[in-house]
Design a protein around this motif. Structure first.
Motif, short mmCIF file in Angstrom:
data_model
loop_
_atom_site.label_atom_id
_atom_site.label_comp_id
_atom_site.label_asym_id
_atom_site.label_seq_id
_atom_site.Cartn_x
_atom_site.Cartn_y
_atom_site.Cartn_z
N SER B 51 0.82 -1.21 0.00
CA SER B 51 0.00 0.00 0.00
C SER B 51 0.86 1.27 0.00
N PRO B 52 0.25 2.40 -0.42
CA PRO B 52 0.98 3.67 -0.44
C PRO B 52 1.58 4.00 0.93
N GLY B 53 2.83 4.43 0.92
CA GLY B 53 3.45 4.95 2.13
C GLY B 53 4.00 3.93 3.11
N VAL B 54 3.97 2.64 2.76
CA VAL B 54 4.46 1.64 3.72
C VAL B 54 5.98 1.61 3.81
N GLY B 55 6.65 2.24 2.83
CA GLY B 55 8.11 2.31 2.90
C GLY B 55 8.83 1.54 1.80
N LYS B 56 8.15 1.32 0.68
CA LYS B 56 8.76 0.56 -0.42
C LYS B 56 10.02 1.25 -0.96
N SER B 57 9.91 2.54 -1.22
CA SER B 57 11.07 3.26 -1.79
C SER B 57 12.25 3.25 -0.83
N THR B 58 11.96 3.42 0.45
CA THR B 58 13.03 3.43 1.46
C THR B 58 13.71 2.06 1.49
N LEU B 59 12.93 1.00 1.39
CA LEU B 59 13.50 -0.35 1.35
C LEU B 59 14.35 -0.56 0.10
N GLY B 92 7.50 10.52 -7.13
CA GLY B 92 8.28 11.01 -6.00
C GLY B 92 9.16 9.96 -5.32
N ASP B 93 9.27 8.78 -5.93
CA ASP B 93 10.02 7.73 -5.24
C ASP B 93 11.50 8.06 -5.10
N ARG B 94 12.00 8.86 -6.03
CA ARG B 94 13.43 9.21 -5.99
C ARG B 94 13.83 9.96 -4.73
N ILE B 95 12.87 10.63 -4.10
CA ILE B 95 13.19 11.40 -2.90
C ILE B 95 13.96 10.53 -1.91
N ARG B 96 13.58 9.24 -1.82
CA ARG B 96 14.21 8.33 -0.86
C ARG B 96 15.51 7.73 -1.37
N MET B 97 15.87 8.06 -2.60
CA MET B 97 17.01 7.34 -3.21
C MET B 97 18.15 8.25 -3.60
N VAL B 141 12.00 -3.50 -8.66
CA VAL B 141 10.81 -2.89 -9.24
C VAL B 141 9.83 -2.54 -8.13
N GLU B 142 9.53 -1.26 -7.98
CA GLU B 142 8.55 -0.83 -6.98
C GLU B 142 7.24 -0.49 -7.67
N THR B 143 6.16 -1.14 -7.23
CA THR B 143 4.86 -0.84 -7.84
C THR B 143 3.90 -0.33 -6.78
N VAL B 188 7.42 -6.68 7.26
CA VAL B 188 6.69 -5.77 8.13
C VAL B 188 7.64 -4.61 8.40
N ASN B 189 7.45 -3.53 7.65
CA ASN B 189 8.32 -2.36 7.80
C ASN B 189 7.76 -1.46 8.89
N LYS B 190 8.52 -0.46 9.25
CA LYS B 190 8.16 0.44 10.35
C LYS B 190 7.99 -0.37 11.64
N ALA B 191 8.89 -1.35 11.80
CA ALA B 191 8.83 -2.24 12.96
C ALA B 191 9.09 -1.47 14.25
N ASP B 192 9.49 -0.21 14.10
CA ASP B 192 9.63 0.64 15.29
C ASP B 192 8.27 0.96 15.89
N ARG B 193 7.22 0.74 15.11
CA ARG B 193 5.88 1.04 15.61
C ARG B 193 5.30 -0.13 16.37
N THR B 227 11.47 -4.94 9.41
CA THR B 227 12.49 -3.94 9.09
C THR B 227 12.10 -2.57 9.63
N GLU B 228 13.12 -1.75 9.81
CA GLU B 228 12.91 -0.33 10.03
C GLU B 228 13.76 0.36 8.97
N ALA B 229 13.14 0.51 7.82
CA ALA B 229 13.92 0.89 6.63
C ALA B 229 14.65 2.22 6.79
N VAL B 230 14.00 3.20 7.42
CA VAL B 230 14.65 4.51 7.55
C VAL B 230 15.98 4.42 8.29
N LYS B 231 16.09 3.44 9.18
CA LYS B 231 17.35 3.31 9.92
C LYS B 231 18.21 2.17 9.40
N1 LIG Z 1 8.76 5.15 11.39
C1 LIG Z 1 9.20 4.66 10.23
N2 LIG Z 1 8.96 5.38 9.10
C2 LIG Z 1 9.41 4.86 7.93
C3 LIG Z 1 10.10 3.63 7.86
N3 LIG Z 1 10.39 3.38 6.57
C4 LIG Z 1 9.92 4.41 5.85
N4 LIG Z 1 9.33 5.32 6.65
C5 LIG Z 1 8.71 6.60 6.27
O1 LIG Z 1 7.49 6.34 5.62
C6 LIG Z 1 7.24 7.34 4.63
C7 LIG Z 1 6.96 6.69 3.30
O2 LIG Z 1 8.11 6.00 2.87
P1 LIG Z 1 8.33 5.61 1.36
O3 LIG Z 1 9.58 4.78 1.27
O4 LIG Z 1 8.24 6.78 0.48
O5 LIG Z 1 7.05 4.70 1.14
P2 LIG Z 1 6.47 4.08 -0.23
O6 LIG Z 1 5.82 2.80 0.12
O7 LIG Z 1 7.54 4.04 -1.24
O8 LIG Z 1 5.39 5.17 -0.60
P3 LIG Z 1 4.63 5.35 -2.00
O9 LIG Z 1 5.65 5.18 -3.10
O10 LIG Z 1 4.08 6.71 -1.93
O11 LIG Z 1 3.58 4.30 -2.03
C8 LIG Z 1 8.48 8.22 4.62
O12 LIG Z 1 8.24 9.36 5.38
C9 LIG Z 1 9.54 7.35 5.26
O13 LIG Z 1 10.55 8.10 5.89
C10 LIG Z 1 10.33 2.91 9.08
O14 LIG Z 1 10.92 1.83 9.12
N5 LIG Z 1 9.85 3.48 10.22
#
Ligand SMILES: Nc1nc2c(ncn2[C@@H]2O[C@H](COP(=O)(O)OP(=O)(O)OP(=O)(O)O)[C@@H](O)[C@H]2O)c(=O)[nH]1
Ligand SMILES: [Mg+2]
Lengths: 139, 319
Positions: B51-59, B92-97, B141-143, B188-193, B227-231
């Motif tokens: 789903s949107p925003g789950v952290g695919k691009s960050t991963l 906007g996926d490039r923002i994370r890359m 490939v991110e979809t 399961v990303n955002k495992a910090d939650r 995972t906690e992709a941001v970290k």
């Molecule tokens: N707390 C937390 N936030 C995260 C984590 N990974 C990613 N995020 C945040 O989640 C938001 C969305 O991350 P993206 O990587 O853009 O997610 P996406 O699934 O690619 O989003 P779309 O391409 O819009 O569907 C960003 O603000 C990230 O910083 C994580 O492990 N923990």
């Protein structure tokens, strides 16, 4: 059912200030005008911007500037585009520029400068009139 | 140098322009794809959906970093939705890359779903082939995990990763039929939650429920990684999970890889056939001034029903 060629635009924000509201507003306006907008966020170096423009095969780069970073970044971007044989990519700027800089920027190949008062419709109109999707490579 | 040699030599501009022509469905691209096809099949393709925003691009960003440290070259295709209102899109996926922008070993391309009648799967497949021919070792490939196209893209990947976040366990099955079947790995990303462990358990249950069908399909038991992709946490484990799946595919005693390759080939063929058949028929109708809108109108006015209309069109067009 041939797909029409869609205009692809990179909105980038060179420079160090971390605030990209202007860039986001223009990105959304371009999307709503039917353009495909690659958006890369803040703090982009000229090298990053040009590399992205080429990989994404955009027709235009819109540079959003707040803090006077243009005196370095704009000429450098134009130089890098030339080095990469990508001068066919249109470059425009938006933001706050000292009046006396505008002719200089145009002389290095920046096609247009939009100041903060510019209406979104005006910018979109300019793009429609002046930027055409690149010819197909294979046609 | 012609375009084919340029792509094979890994030239960025030429490749980028070819991808544009694929995206825009330029007719003449076919002969180039044909010439490149023999040079495909080397890259390892990993698909990400969720789903949107789950952290695919960050991963994707983190995994790309991992592969670069192993000196593997990386191609990234990142799909974002087209606005149904304007036909435009914000990609906007490039923002994370950003850290990869200056690495010549990474090629990133953003594309929009465009919402044309199918065709996304086909053009994504073609783009994967181009990046493969260009010499990328790994293609990520991110979809957007919303439409059926995205499920189908899984057939283009060797390993498919379904990304969720805490609290989404029960939902994933409801979101989309077929999602449990396509995942080789669940993240399961955002495992910090809060609730991450619970979500892992829920996914585990869903996997167990589906295991019978999986056994019939060769028996890969999907892995779950937190995972906690941001970290960058859990990326090592995710990478290992992908390697495990890869080893499983290549352990050739049960022909698992053949299955994947067969699925990919089937998918490419079927998607291309659907796309071409649709286009050919629409082009022929166009000559007579009939468009998709004309046809839709007939159905809306209950002058006929979709099936009968299609039967009639095929009867007229395929003789
Ligand atoms: N707390 C937390 N936030 C995260 C984590 N990974 C990613 N995020 C945040 O989640 C938001 C969305 O991350 P993206 O990587 O853009 O997610 P996406 O699934 O690619 O989003 P779309 O391409 O819009 O569907 C960003 O603000 C990230 O910083 C994580 O492990 N923990
Ligand atoms: Mg993303």
């Amino acid at each position: 059912m041939k797909q029409e060629r869609r205009l692809r635009i990179l909105i980038a924000k060179p420079g160090l200030d971390g605030h990209d509201r202007g860039a986001r507003v223009i990105a959304r306006a371009f999307r709503d005008a039917g353009f495909e907008v690659v958006y890369t966020g803040c703090h982009q170096t000229p090298e990053q911007i040009v590399s992205t423009a080429i990989q994404e095969d955009v027709d235009m780069v819109g540079l959003s500037i707040l803090s006077g970073a243009h005196t370095y970044s704009f000429p450098r971007i134009m130089e890098l585009l030339r080095e990469n044989q990508a001068q066919d990519i249109t470059v425009i700027g938006g933001g706050i520029f000292p009046l006396e800089d505008i002719p200089k920027l145009k002389s290095i190949g920046i096609k247009e400068i939009f100041e903060p008062g510019a209406k979104l419709q005006e910018i979109i109109g300019w793009v429609r009139a002046n930027v055409k999707p690149r010819r197909a490579l294979t046609a | 140098m012609n375009i084919i040699d340029q792509v094979l030599a890994g030239e960025v501009r030429a490749t980028a322009r070819l991808l544009r022509d694929i995206d825009d469905q330029v007719e003449s691209v076919q002969s180039i794809l044909k010439a490149l096809y023999p040079h495909t099949g080397r890259a390892y393709v990993v698909g990400f959906t969720g789903s949107p925003g789950v952290g695919k691009s960050t991963l994707v960003d983190q995994l790309a970093l991992k592969y670069r440290r192993e000196d593997k070259t990386v191609g990234i295709l990142a799909v974002d939705p087209t606005s149904p209102f304007s036909g435009g899109a914000i990609l906007g996926d490039r923002i994370r890359m950003q850290r990869h922008f200056l690495d010549s070993g990474v090629f990133i391309r953003s594309l929009a779903t465009r919402g044309h009648f199918g065709g996304l799967t086909r053009s994504t497949n073609d783009m994967i082939n181009v990046l493969d021919a260009m010499g990328k070792d790994v293609i990520l490939v991110e979809t957007v995990g919303v439409g059926q196209d995205e499920v189908e893209i899984a057939h283009s990947a060797h390993t498919t990763i379904v990304v969720t976040i805490p609290g989404m366990g029960d939902e994933i099955q409801a979101i989309k039929a077929g999602i449990m079947e396509i995942g080789s790995i669940f993240v399961v990303n955002k495992a910090d939650r809060e609730g991450s462990r619970k979500t892992v358990r829920e996914i585990r249950n869903l996997i167990d429920l589906g295991m019978r069908r999986r056994e019939e399909n060769g028996g890969w038991e999907p892995l779950i990684v937190e995972t906690e992709a941001v970290k960058g946490r859990g990326i090592e484990e995710l990478h290992q999970a992908i390697e495990k799946h890869k080893t499983y595919l290549f352990s050739n005693d049960k022909g698992q890889l053949d299955d994947v390759l067969r699925k990919r080939a089937t998918n490419q063929l079927v998607e291309t056939l659907k796309d071409e058949a649709f286009k050919t028929i629409m082009a022929r109708l166009q000559v007579r001034g009939v468009t998709i809108e004309t046809l839709v109108q007939k159905v809306l006015e209950k002058e006929t029903d979709p099936s009968s209309l299609v039967q009639r069109i095929l009867g007229e067009e395929l003789r």
